[in-house]
Enzyme design. Sequence first.
Site: not given
Length: 575
Positions: A193, A196-197, A274
């Site tokens: 994750h 991905e950023h 998030e």
Amino acid sequence: MRLALPQLYRQLLVSTTTLLDEVPRPAILTGVGQQMPKRKQTKSYPRAVPGRKQVKLSGVPAEVSTRVMAPCKVELLAEPTKSSSDKKEYRVIRLENGLRALLISDIAYPLDKLDEEEKDVVEEEMELEDEEESESEVETGDEDDEEEDEEDDDDTPMKRPSSGSTGLKMSAAALCVHMGSFSDPDSIPGLAHFLEHMVFMGSKKFPEENSFESFIAKHGGYDNASTDTETTVFYFESPRRHFHEGMDRFAQFFISPLMKQEAMQREREAVDSEFQMALPSDENRILQIFGGLSKPGHPMAKFMWGNLASLSPEGMSDTELHSKLHKFWVRHYTAQAMCLTVQSQHSLDTMQDWVVETFAEVPNNGQDREEFSTLSNPFDTPQFTKLYHVIPVENEYKIDLTWALPPTLHLYKVKPLHYLAWILGHEGKGSLVSFLRRKVWGLSLTAGNAGDGFEYNSTYSMFPVTITLTKEGYDNVDKVVQAVFSFLDMMAEQGPNERIYKEIQKIEDLDFAFHEEKQPSENVENLCENMQFYPSERYLDGDDLMFQYDPTIIREFTLALTRDKVNIFLRSKEI
């Protein structure tokens, strides 16, 4: 105390006081979910969607052939089957580096007219820019600044070019990497994750941080990304005239991202934000507990979100983490594990040239992707077959009955779980939910998994049945559970029904034939992930249609919905 099955069904809810702290959990954080939201919540301007059309399904896909384009060899694969009213043209190619691409040419509107309308839009934009500059000069020093600001806010949408009255549509591209949170190293939960950023933070060709997002936003488009258990998806949309440059910038995520060390803390905080947003969700909290019920060593037990704590491992410096991040990208972001979908109002040949130009340099590390299909039966544990009481955030009564079944990705032609979910979720006369409503025990019932990686992956398939209870239903929850299993007993006794299967099959065929056209960004987002799991001729319909009635397979899954293999979560504030 947690009651084992079948004792549970003899004494359901008799002195059961399961507490959440008894449940095995990941080491880092507890009580949080794994359904990660998309990277950001950005919406595009609404555009008109064509109406429904009556269609018939088309015939046999084309044969595989090859086409050579200097300097990159391009292999043409079988075209996907589409409905006959679908005016879009399709082409599937494989680049020399192994990347597969689905090209979608939306040329129902004449391209020469689009070119003319595009010129008009550009001229209108230039005029609006000039007007805004003039207004800003005049408004300087005005005594009624606040009032004028409000008027300006109201007028802003009107100052956008009204492309909705033209044939112009947004262009879109999406890329799915066949790697997700299952691949997180044990020492850095949430790394997939986080990666991905980080790929958004500039590239060798476009080194400025967030330059891609700035470019897309400047031209009225938007972008997003999401990480699942075994896939990571990136996508964007932009006006047609900026699509070529957008593709070039987009491709750099997968060619030469910088992922600078100084950007890591900001993106850690974005990931943590998030995570914090997901904390109040009952579904997410239950899913994290659920993952903790799997076998030791199975990736389901990992903390997949990532947060400030997990992405700042104790004893690991940022320099070391930065090095591991780059190695992780090299290992998993490889061309042969990527599927790209592009959709635009350009010819197939033009889009193919652009894909070759922009994505041919995506590296291929020559390694097979990390596989998890050998990790079967992850929930064959004593902890799974229990009744768990959960105090929810929301004031509601719910019961979730869930079975962990073998993976069904390879059974897409039969779709046995779709058949079972259809029957259990039916709301007509004689259905399970009609009985519960007549007894005033249940308000609604849903069956079948959502198709996301948490419930549907290469190691298992979840089959949940969720009932929203009334207060009386909660007080009689033992009878509600008995009703569910009585219905399942009837299904097992009756066996699969070909007439019902054919009826469902026909409904899905009609839905595929008459469905409303999706927005380009949504369409490419879905299709690029489909490309990882279906042959090229089934890219468009493999996820939706039922192709083959197989009573043996359906019976096998029906008989697997037994009392001794179920997991139950009972949600109520009255524990």
